[in-house]
Design a protein around this motif. Structure first.
Motif: not given
Length: 148
Positions: A5-7, A27-38, A40-42, A66-74
């Motif tokens: 499961v990817r958070l 930026g805040q979301a990416l900083d929180l995700a940074a310690p984890f593999d992409a 695992v956390v996007g 960082e390969g972290r974009i899991a979704s684009y919502q409009v």
């Protein structure tokens, strides 16, 4: 991770900091995700919540690198806001979001996944479904698709 499961972290507009979420910028979301593999956390890029961020271009590029974009919502930011601001989202093209620019940034960041239309708006919910679907399709073709 052990369950496959990817958070995914989704920053919410700062007006929701008091009652919904304290993560307000990509930026805040990416900083929180940074310690984890992409894988695992996007993160989610939701135009309703991040359109205003003066650092958005750099953070979208960072999320892509960082390969972290899991979704684009409009959906669009429209005024006046409803009594429940979360239900103030408008059809793409009805408000203030620059979809051409933000969609281009998301594309340039390497995101090639689905684009989700996420409209919480009681007046749109009350419209006939076929009219809403036609509006969604027309707005996607006009405001989002050319920039993907």
């Amino acid at each position: 991770a052990e369950h496959g499961v990817r958070l995914v972290l989704e920053p919410l507009h700062p007006m929701f900091a008091a009652d919904r979420a304290v993560v307000s910028t990509l930026g805040q979301a990416l900083d929180l995700a940074a310690p984890f593999d992409a894988d695992v956390v996007g993160v989610v890029v939701d135009t309703y919540h991040v359109w205003w961020d003066p650092d958005l271009q750099r953070q979208v590029a960072r999320a892509g690198a960082e390969g972290r974009i899991a979704s684009y919502q409009v959906c669009d930011w429209v005024l006046p806001l409803a009594a429940e601001p979360l239900n103030s989202r408008g059809h793409v093209g009805d408000g203030y979001v620059d979809f051409a620019t933000i969609t281009g940034w998301v594309r340039d960041a390497g995101y090639a996944g689905d684009v989700e239309v996420e409209i919480f708006n009681e007046s749109i919910w009350a419209d006939p479904a076929d009219r809403t679907l036609a509006t969604l399709a027309e707005r996607h073709v006009r405001h989002v698709l050319p920039h993907l």
